[in-house]
Design a protein around this motif. Structure first.
Motif, mmCIF file in Angstrom:
data_model
loop_
_atom_site.group_PDB
_atom_site.id
_atom_site.type_symbol
_atom_site.label_atom_id
_atom_site.label_comp_id
_atom_site.label_asym_id
_atom_site.label_seq_id
_atom_site.Cartn_x
_atom_site.Cartn_y
_atom_site.Cartn_z
ATOM 1 N N ILE A 16 -10.270 57.673 9.960
ATOM 2 C CA ILE A 16 -10.692 56.983 8.573
ATOM 3 C C ILE A 16 -10.839 55.237 8.876
ATOM 4 O O ILE A 16 -11.815 54.856 8.448
ATOM 5 C CB ILE A 16 -9.717 57.226 7.682
ATOM 6 C CG1 ILE A 16 -9.694 58.778 7.339
ATOM 7 C CG2 ILE A 16 -9.772 56.296 6.331
ATOM 8 C CD1 ILE A 16 -8.797 59.204 6.221
ATOM 9 N N ASN A 17 -9.974 54.954 9.872
ATOM 10 C CA ASN A 17 -9.785 53.486 9.903
ATOM 11 C C ASN A 17 -11.092 53.068 10.855
ATOM 12 O O ASN A 17 -11.673 51.861 10.668
ATOM 13 C CB ASN A 17 -8.505 52.995 10.690
ATOM 14 C CG ASN A 17 -7.380 53.133 9.634
ATOM 15 O OD1 ASN A 17 -7.666 52.847 8.469
ATOM 16 N ND2 ASN A 17 -6.099 53.387 10.402
ATOM 17 N N ALA A 18 -11.684 54.098 11.691
ATOM 18 C CA ALA A 18 -12.630 53.526 12.468
ATOM 19 C C ALA A 18 -13.791 53.789 12.141
ATOM 20 O O ALA A 18 -14.998 53.331 12.570
ATOM 21 C CB ALA A 18 -12.625 54.506 13.671
ATOM 22 N N GLN A 19 -13.873 54.332 10.735
ATOM 23 C CA GLN A 19 -15.279 54.277 10.018
ATOM 24 C C GLN A 19 -15.733 52.864 9.608
ATOM 25 O O GLN A 19 -15.265 51.856 9.617
ATOM 26 C CB GLN A 19 -15.146 55.219 8.879
ATOM 27 C CG GLN A 19 -15.052 56.505 8.739
ATOM 28 C CD GLN A 19 -15.056 57.238 7.504
ATOM 29 O OE1 GLN A 19 -14.643 56.762 6.511
ATOM 30 N NE2 GLN A 19 -15.692 58.515 7.604
ATOM 31 N N ILE A 48 -20.407 47.018 8.233
ATOM 32 C CA ILE A 48 -19.095 46.259 8.847
ATOM 33 C C ILE A 48 -17.808 47.096 9.010
ATOM 34 O O ILE A 48 -17.692 48.052 8.840
ATOM 35 C CB ILE A 48 -18.712 45.491 7.354
ATOM 36 C CG1 ILE A 48 -19.656 44.835 7.012
ATOM 37 C CG2 ILE A 48 -17.371 44.701 7.682
ATOM 38 C CD1 ILE A 48 -19.409 44.049 5.617
ATOM 39 N N SER A 49 -17.360 46.805 10.195
ATOM 40 C CA SER A 49 -15.742 47.224 10.789
ATOM 41 C C SER A 49 -14.846 46.144 10.678
ATOM 42 O O SER A 49 -14.883 45.006 10.338
ATOM 43 C CB SER A 49 -15.934 47.797 11.910
ATOM 44 O OG SER A 49 -16.208 46.545 13.040
ATOM 45 N N LYS A 97 -21.697 39.455 13.677
ATOM 46 C CA LYS A 97 -20.534 38.534 13.465
ATOM 47 C C LYS A 97 -19.167 38.942 13.955
ATOM 48 O O LYS A 97 -18.881 40.305 13.750
ATOM 49 C CB LYS A 97 -20.533 38.121 11.869
ATOM 50 C CG LYS A 97 -21.737 37.701 11.383
ATOM 51 C CD LYS A 97 -21.480 37.342 9.715
ATOM 52 C CE LYS A 97 -22.955 37.107 8.913
ATOM 53 N NZ LYS A 97 -23.273 38.391 8.384
ATOM 54 N N ASP A 98 -18.632 38.291 15.015
ATOM 55 C CA ASP A 98 -17.398 38.908 15.700
ATOM 56 C C ASP A 98 -16.316 38.210 14.549
ATOM 57 O O ASP A 98 -16.184 36.987 14.276
ATOM 58 C CB ASP A 98 -17.305 38.154 16.617
ATOM 59 C CG ASP A 98 -16.147 38.825 17.575
ATOM 60 O OD1 ASP A 98 -14.916 38.237 17.178
ATOM 61 O OD2 ASP A 98 -16.086 39.715 18.292
ATOM 62 N N LYS A 99 -15.397 39.111 13.961
ATOM 63 C CA LYS A 99 -14.446 38.687 13.140
ATOM 64 C C LYS A 99 -13.307 37.912 13.654
ATOM 65 O O LYS A 99 -12.653 36.862 13.168
ATOM 66 C CB LYS A 99 -13.753 39.813 12.416
ATOM 67 C CG LYS A 99 -14.707 40.736 11.636
ATOM 68 C CD LYS A 99 -15.501 40.126 10.485
ATOM 69 C CE LYS A 99 -16.493 40.919 9.783
ATOM 70 N NZ LYS A 99 -15.900 42.031 9.073
#
Length: 285
Positions: A16-19, A48-49, A97-99
């Motif tokens: 779920i988190n990897a979605q 977006i992740s 874009k790198d968070k």
């Protein structure tokens, strides 16, 4: 039994988190400076992740899929130009874009090679008190001047993302709509859903890492004389860039020299048409 249940629960939670959350934007463009009545519309994805986001054309993925199928079933012999023309996109670029680092990377093809640069201009927003509702979202107004255009954006805090289409980010919410004051470019959020992961994108040719100003110089060279620019790529001319990866695959196989003049003529016509349809770019400086 308890251990297996625990592992299964962890796997589901990780999945779920990897979605990746995919936001579909309708992009409207008047990219031909000589014909502002020619309004082009197509969809683009903002994936977006927790770590990053990517913005690119929907047709890019469709085109990559078709090309992959062609190569797997016989390579250049099965190349269907008509099918590929139907998947042509005016959004040739990809933006990452790198968070963590807060860096924005722009990638676009010029000729045979892919050019990549790190954006060095911040998007400075002026937040306004005006609010309204777009679709299901309560949105707030913001304005900025970026790369020669004045932009109005509407963002929502109903979604937990400080991101947006194109290079837009830095607002306390997701950009639902953005448009320039000339009415030549706009981005409108249409829908969103989850996907398993970022799609794999085909990377044909070399990747040239350059500064933004050097990218602009290479782009101007291509516009002035695309044939000469392509010839310089064949001889390894990189304009001070860092070349990564293998050379581009051959454009065609077989046929001898009898078709080379005709192929060159068609290529020149395609490049001139590409330059014309992008004579009013999203960035004016």
């Amino acid at each position: 039994m308890k251990k297996n249940f625990f592992l299964a629960t962890c796997f589901v939670a990780f999945s779920i988190n990897a979605q990746v959350n995919r936001f579909v934007y309708q992009v409207t463009m008047k990219s031909d400076a000589e014909n502002k009545n020619d309004v082009k519309t197509e969809n683009a994805y903002l994936d977006i992740s927790a770590e990053k986001s990517q913005f690119y054309s929907e047709n890019r993925i469709k085109r990559d899929s078709v090309m992959q199928a062609m190569f797997q079933s016989g390579g250049a012999r099965n190349f269907n130009r008509e099918q590929m023309e139907g998947l042509r996109s005016n959004i040739d670029y990809t933006i990452e874009k790198d968070k963590k680092s807060q860096k924005t990377t722009f990638k676009n093809r010029i000729g045979r090679d892919l050019y990549s640069y790190e954006e060095d201009r911040p998007v400075n927003w002026k937040m306004l008190s005006e609010t309204t509702k777009i679709g299901d979202y309560k949105v707030q107004k913001a304005e900025t001047e970026f790369a020669g255009r004045k932009w109005t954006a509407w963002f929502t805090t109903d979604l937990p993302y400080q991101d947006g289409p194109y290079k837009f980010s830095g607002l306390p919410g997701l950009v639902v709509k953005a448009e320039d004051d000339k009415g030549e470019y706009s981005f409108d959020l249409m829908k969103n859903y989850k996907i398993a992961d970022f799609p794999a994108m085909n990377q044909f040719g070399n990747t040239m890492k350059v500064k933004r100003t050097d990218y602009a110089k290479q782009q101007e060279k291509f516009r002035k004389d695309p044939e000469a620019f392509m010839s310089s790529q064949n001889t390894g001319g990189g304009g001070g860039s860092i070349r990564i990866g293998a050379p581009s695959p051959p454009m065609s196989r077989g046929g001898g020299n009898q078709n080379s003049a005709e192929m060159r003529k068609r290529r020149q016509e395609r490049m001139k048409e590409e330059i014309k349809r992008n004579s009013n770019p999203i960035e004016l400086n």
